[in-house]
Design a protein around this motif. Structure first.
Motif, PDB file in Angstrom:
ATOM      1  N   ASP A   1       0.833  -1.203   0.000  1.00 30.76           N
ATOM      2  CA  ASP A   1       0.000   0.000   0.000  1.00 30.76           C
ATOM      3  C   ASP A   1       0.869   1.254   0.000  1.00 30.76           C
ATOM      4  N   ALA A   2       2.159   1.078   0.268  1.00 30.43           N
ATOM      5  CA  ALA A   2       3.091   2.217   0.268  1.00 30.43           C
ATOM      6  C   ALA A   2       3.456   2.667  -1.147  1.00 30.43           C
ATOM      7  N   LEU A   3       3.035   1.940  -2.164  1.00 27.79           N
ATOM      8  CA  LEU A   3       3.471   2.251  -3.528  1.00 27.79           C
ATOM      9  C   LEU A   3       3.192   3.706  -3.919  1.00 27.79           C
ATOM     10  N   GLY A   4       1.988   4.166  -3.629  1.00 28.75           N
ATOM     11  CA  GLY A   4       1.620   5.542  -3.997  1.00 28.75           C
ATOM     12  C   GLY A   4       2.515   6.569  -3.317  1.00 28.75           C
ATOM     13  N   PRO A   5       2.575   6.548  -1.960  1.00 28.85           N
ATOM     14  CA  PRO A   5       3.431   7.522  -1.270  1.00 28.85           C
ATOM     15  C   PRO A   5       4.907   7.434  -1.678  1.00 28.85           C
ATOM     16  N   LEU A   6       5.418   6.229  -1.893  1.00 27.71           N
ATOM     17  CA  LEU A   6       6.834   6.099  -2.258  1.00 27.71           C
ATOM     18  C   LEU A   6       7.113   6.696  -3.632  1.00 27.71           C
ATOM     19  N   LEU A   7       6.188   6.475  -4.546  1.00 25.22           N
ATOM     20  CA  LEU A   7       6.369   7.087  -5.865  1.00 25.22           C
ATOM     21  C   LEU A   7       6.338   8.610  -5.741  1.00 25.22           C
ATOM     22  N   LEU A   8       5.438   9.082  -4.889  1.00 23.92           N
ATOM     23  CA  LEU A   8       5.296  10.535  -4.724  1.00 23.92           C
ATOM     24  C   LEU A   8       6.612  11.164  -4.245  1.00 23.92           C
ATOM     25  N   ARG A   9       7.273  10.505  -3.268  1.00 18.43           N
ATOM     26  CA  ARG A   9       8.537  11.048  -2.745  1.00 18.43           C
ATOM     27  C   ARG A   9       9.555  11.230  -3.868  1.00 18.43           C
ATOM     28  N   ARG A  10       9.608  10.232  -4.727  1.00 14.60           N
ATOM     29  CA  ARG A  10      10.603  10.281  -5.805  1.00 14.60           C
ATOM     30  C   ARG A  10      10.289  11.408  -6.794  1.00 14.60           C
ATOM     31  N   ILE A  11       9.003  11.563  -7.076  1.00 16.39           N
ATOM     32  CA  ILE A  11       8.592  12.617  -8.001  1.00 16.39           C
ATOM     33  C   ILE A  11       8.836  13.990  -7.384  1.00 16.39           C
ATOM     34  N   GLN A  12       8.535  14.053  -6.093  1.00 14.79           N
ATOM     35  CA  GLN A  12       8.610  15.321  -5.370  1.00 14.79           C
ATOM     36  C   GLN A  12      10.021  15.910  -5.416  1.00 14.79           C
ATOM     37  N   GLU A  13      11.003  15.021  -5.351  1.00 16.33           N
ATOM     38  CA  GLU A  13      12.401  15.479  -5.314  1.00 16.33           C
ATOM     39  C   GLU A  13      12.766  16.272  -6.564  1.00 16.33           C
ATOM     40  N   GLN A  14      12.161  15.918  -7.677  1.00 19.53           N
ATOM     41  CA  GLN A  14      12.560  16.538  -8.945  1.00 19.53           C
ATOM     42  C   GLN A  14      11.468  17.415  -9.550  1.00 19.53           C
ATOM     43  N   ALA A  15      10.357  17.540  -8.848  1.00 23.73           N
ATOM     44  CA  ALA A  15       9.221  18.234  -9.462  1.00 23.73           C
ATOM     45  C   ALA A  15       9.451  19.735  -9.533  1.00 23.73           C
ATOM     46  N   SER A  16       8.942  20.333 -10.580  1.00 23.91           N
ATOM     47  CA  SER A  16       9.039  21.787 -10.728  1.00 23.91           C
ATOM     48  C   SER A  16       7.938  22.449  -9.905  1.00 23.91           C
ATOM     49  N   ASP A  17       7.951  23.777  -9.872  1.00 27.12           N
ATOM     50  CA  ASP A  17       6.950  24.519  -9.104  1.00 27.12           C
ATOM     51  C   ASP A  17       5.548  24.338  -9.662  1.00 27.12           C
ATOM     52  N   SER A  18       5.474  23.867 -10.887  1.00 28.45           N
ATOM     53  CA  SER A  18       4.148  23.717 -11.489  1.00 28.45           C
ATOM     54  C   SER A  18       3.480  22.403 -11.086  1.00 28.45           C
ATOM     55  N   VAL A  19       4.199  21.604 -10.284  1.00 25.95           N
ATOM     56  CA  VAL A  19       3.645  20.318  -9.848  1.00 25.95           C
ATOM     57  C   VAL A  19       3.494  20.323  -8.327  1.00 25.95           C
ATOM     58  N   GLU A  20       2.283  20.044  -7.851  1.00 23.10           N
ATOM     59  CA  GLU A  20       2.078  19.879  -6.405  1.00 23.10           C
ATOM     60  C   GLU A  20       1.845  18.400  -6.107  1.00 23.10           C
ATOM     61  N   CYS A  21       2.438  17.931  -5.012  1.00 24.85           N
ATOM     62  CA  CYS A  21       2.299  16.533  -4.618  1.00 24.85           C
ATOM     63  C   CYS A  21       1.520  16.466  -3.302  1.00 24.85           C
ATOM     64  N   ILE A  22       0.462  15.690  -3.289  1.00 18.79           N
ATOM     65  CA  ILE A  22      -0.341  15.492  -2.078  1.00 18.79           C
ATOM     66  C   ILE A  22      -0.506  14.000  -1.858  1.00 18.79           C
ATOM     67  N   GLU A  23      -0.447  13.576  -0.596  1.00 13.55           N
ATOM     68  CA  GLU A  23      -0.744  12.171  -0.301  1.00 13.55           C
ATOM     69  C   GLU A  23      -1.728  12.088   0.844  1.00 13.55           C
ATOM     70  N   ASP A  24      -2.464  11.000   0.875  1.00 10.50           N
ATOM     71  CA  ASP A  24      -3.362  10.739   1.998  1.00 10.50           C
ATOM     72  C   ASP A  24      -3.576   9.233   2.078  1.00 10.50           C
ATOM     73  N   PHE A  25      -4.122   8.803   3.218  1.00 12.64           N
ATOM     74  CA  PHE A  25      -4.359   7.375   3.387  1.00 12.64           C
ATOM     75  C   PHE A  25      -5.406   6.864   2.397  1.00 12.64           C
ATOM     76  N   GLN A  26      -6.446   7.651   2.235  1.00 12.34           N
ATOM     77  CA  GLN A  26      -7.550   7.251   1.367  1.00 12.34           C
ATOM     78  C   GLN A  26      -8.092   8.468   0.644  1.00 12.34           C
ATOM     79  N   LEU A  27      -8.750   8.233  -0.452  1.00 13.66           N
ATOM     80  CA  LEU A  27      -9.454   9.326  -1.110  1.00 13.66           C
ATOM     81  C   LEU A  27     -10.722   9.617  -0.337  1.00 13.66           C
TER      82      LEU A  27
END
Lengths: 503, 156
Positions: free
Chosen positions: B18-44
């Motif tokens: 279940d960590a797949l989503g948050p882990l991918l987000l961390r990797r994206i977040q490191e390189q994301a430009s200002d035009s990309v916002e990253c949000i995570e939560d347990f559930q929608l």
């Protein structure tokens, strides 16, 4: 009451006399509740109900998971237990760790934590009512399955759906500001909090709080109207007599964050009152049953057979002496007096009580936002280190107990959690057995009838073992087996909620 | 000013794949430009519909137990899909709620489901899911480079 119908069933419906001769119907998992649960019904060839059981997989794994961790991590780690009420676990663990570090909270720390807790109560109750239960209540328990969801609500009652979304959003904003983040908050720490509430943050929340109070008050009217439209059904649906357990303030007021334990018997007499939560085990023990993974807590002085009880909004609102905020107190009085107390005894009265608590939480948020202690800078106060910590709060679904033992190396060596769903285990079983007597027994099973059982479970709002949220899971499956265990029919509800028979 | 692109990851890091989503987000977040916002939560949850306001593109990232390995990526339409549980509201149903509540134009939305296998409390990522995560991360980085940056340049 159909007396002939009763003659076919065992008295309590917990264990059938000859289960091997009966068909088994499993509702697996129960939908629209946190995590997974399963209801099994044993029916004979005439569709008479002989046994009803609610099975819940409890998160006992967490108690192992936390062992060996440093105690100061607990308040953060426990939020991984539940995606619906992480703040309740965050605060209960924090209170337990306050005891471990010998803390007496500063006024700022206590008020920031209370604000966080009231935000959690508000958002959780809003989610529960507007998105879990109102589809059943507004459309009818046996209505078109396609309509019985939040999307259906949004289409038919757009203003209610919008209010639900925005109430929930406001509660989450209160949590974000007090806990520091939207999720994985670190605001509450052993001995206090790590941030106060700034003037800007306070003013941001004050902008909307009056609207939240107004919407919360209006929501109570929705439930009242439902009772008025069909008093007989709403009063009797899944209802049963139960002992109650909840915390109250020293003066008897409803207390959600830090009260003493009050237990009342079915006849209204007091079993114990203002009991010190740090020694809860002197009054509450846990029993096990061979057919369930979840424990069955009971009041020690009444024993495991007679001592089961009910927790949650209905117990809290009906068993407190008063509510400290004026609008909620006025609503409590009306609720208690409604039709000579019929709503206050009804299982569906949970919804009414929950909305009264939502109003109370909104009023408390408004009240506390005006308190200058929120901007105080004295955040932590630590005293003499202890090896044991107990934290008890009233979470949205009921009393929540966190109990830890910490060794000299600051590592957690024992952990015991009793969550509200565990407290309500027997009570939920009683409620669905009553529904089975009222609606299922002797009738051909349909999705609408089975939903009646789920309606009773959702009234308690069980927070089951927090399932992972992954795309593609199958939320509901119903099997009908004959006496030899051969499947004769199967009703499946897909992850999109569409029902189909696979027979 | 809200970032035009939202990556919304769903999952619980303490529950195996279940960590797949948050882990991918961390990797994206490191390189994301200002035009990309990253949000995570347990559930929608329904209130997440508010996070869609003002976006141009949204990607929901979640573990998936039904897709084929390594991942599935598709465009998403608002759907009255009868999803029952608000704790497990589907991305499509969230879009529908957004339209109903805010009566606004939807952003362009996608779902990235990464195949997961085990979801027990306290478990780490399974080896198979870790492989899927690598491939899904590379895909999303490439997608962001193709989709976001040109749009940003065009917008500028």
């Amino acid at each position: 009451m159909d007396c002939v119908l009763w003659g076919y069933m065992t008295d309590k419906l917990e264990t059938a006399v000859s289960p091997e001769k009966l068909r088994r119907v499993a509702i697996d998992p129960v939908t629209r509740v946190e995590g997974h649960g399963k209801v099994t019904l044993l029916l004979d060839e005439n569709d008479r109900v002989h046994q009803v059981r609610l099975h819940i997989v409890e998160f006992r794994g967490f108690e192992k998971f936390i062992q060996g961790r440093p105690f100061w991590e607990a308040a953060v780690m426990v939020q991984r237990l539940c995606g619906i009420c992480p703040v309740s676990h965050h605060l209960a663990a924090s209170k337990a760790m306050d005891m471990v570090v010998g803390a007496t909270l500063t006024p700022t720390a206590e008020k920031v934590r209370r604000l966080m807790h009231y935000g959690q109560i508000l958002q959780s109750h809003a989610l529960h009512f507007f998105h879990l239960c109102s589809p059943d209540l507004l459309f009818g328990f046996g209505s078109d399955v396609a309509k019985r969801n939040i999307v259906g609500i949004a289409a038919a009652y757009p203003e209610i759906a919008k209010q639900g979304v925005l109430l929930r959003k406001f509660g989450q904003e209160v949590i974000r500001i007090t806990a520091g983040k939207r999720i994985h908050g670190t605001g509450s720490i052993p001995g206090g909090v790590n941030k106060n509430v700034s003037i800007e943050e306070r003013d941001y929340l004050l902008q909307d709080v009056d609207q939240m109070v107004a919407w919360s008050e209006a929501a109570i009217g929705i439930v009242r109207n439902l009772f008025e439209q069909d008093l007989a059904m709403y009063s009797s649906f899944g209802s049963f007599d139960a002992h109650t357990l909840n915390t109250v303030r020293a003066d008897g007021a409803l207390e959600l964050y830090d009260g003493g334990l009050r237990a009342r018997a079915m006849d209204g007499s007091t079993i114990f009152d203002h009991f010190d939560t740090s020694h809860y085990w002197d009054e509450i023990l846990e029993d096990v049953k061979p057919w369930s993974y979840m424990k069955f807590p009971f009041l020690r002085r009444l024993g495991p057979e007679q001592g089961w009880y009910r927790v949650g909004p209905l117990s809290r609102v009906t068993q407190c002496d008063f509510i400290s905020t004026p609008l909620a107190e006025a609503q409590r009085k009306q609720f208690m007096a409604f039709e000579n107390g019929k709503a206050a005894k009804a299982t569906l009265g949970f919804h009414w009580a929950r909305m009264i608590e939502m109003l109370h939480a909104a009023e408390l948020i408004r009240e506390i936002l005006h308190d200058p202690d929120l901007q105080g800078t004295d955040l932590v106060n630590i005293g003499e280190r202890q090896e044991r910590g107990v934290g008890v709060i009233e979470a949205p679904r009921g009393t929540l107990i966190h109990h830890y033992r910490v060794d000299e190396n600051d590592q957690i060596v024992r952990c015991n959690l009793i969550v509200s769903t565990t407290h309500n285990n027997q009570a939920m079983n009683e409620s669905i057995r009553q529904v089975a007597r009222q609606y299922i027994d002797g009738k051909k099973l349909t999705e609408g009838l089975l939903n009646h059982i789920e309606v009773a479970i959702r009234a308690f709002d069980p927070c089951l073992s927090c399932a992972t949220h992954a795309l593609g899971k199958m939320p509901l499956e119903v099997e009908l087996l004959d006496a030899e265990g051969i499947r004769v029919d199967m009703l499946s509800r897909s992850s999109e909620g569409v029902c189909e028979s696979l027979a | 000013m809200v970032a035009p692109v939202l990556i919304f990851a769903v999952g619980n890091e303490s529950r195996g794949d279940d960590a797949l989503g948050p882990l991918l987000l961390r990797r994206i977040q490191e390189q994301a430009s200002d035009s990309v916002e990253c949000i995570e939560d347990f559930q929608l949850q329904v209130e997440h519909s508010a996070d869609l306001i003002g976006r141009r593109q949204v990607v929901f990232v979640d573990a998936d137990v039904s897709c084929e390995s390594p991942f599935h990526f598709s465009e998403l339409e608002a759907a009255h899909d009868h999803s029952y549980s608000s704790h497990a509201q589907s991305p499509a149903a969230l879009l529908h709620t957004f339209k109903q509540v805010y009566e606004d134009m939807l952003p362009q939305c996608y779902v990235l489901g990464i195949r997961g296998y085990g979801f027990e409390l306290g478990e780490g990522l399974s080896p198979e899911a870790a492989d899927n995560l690598e491939q899904a991360t590379a895909f999303l980085q490439s997608w962001l480079a193709r989709s976001v940056e040109p749009a940003q340049a065009h917008h500028a």
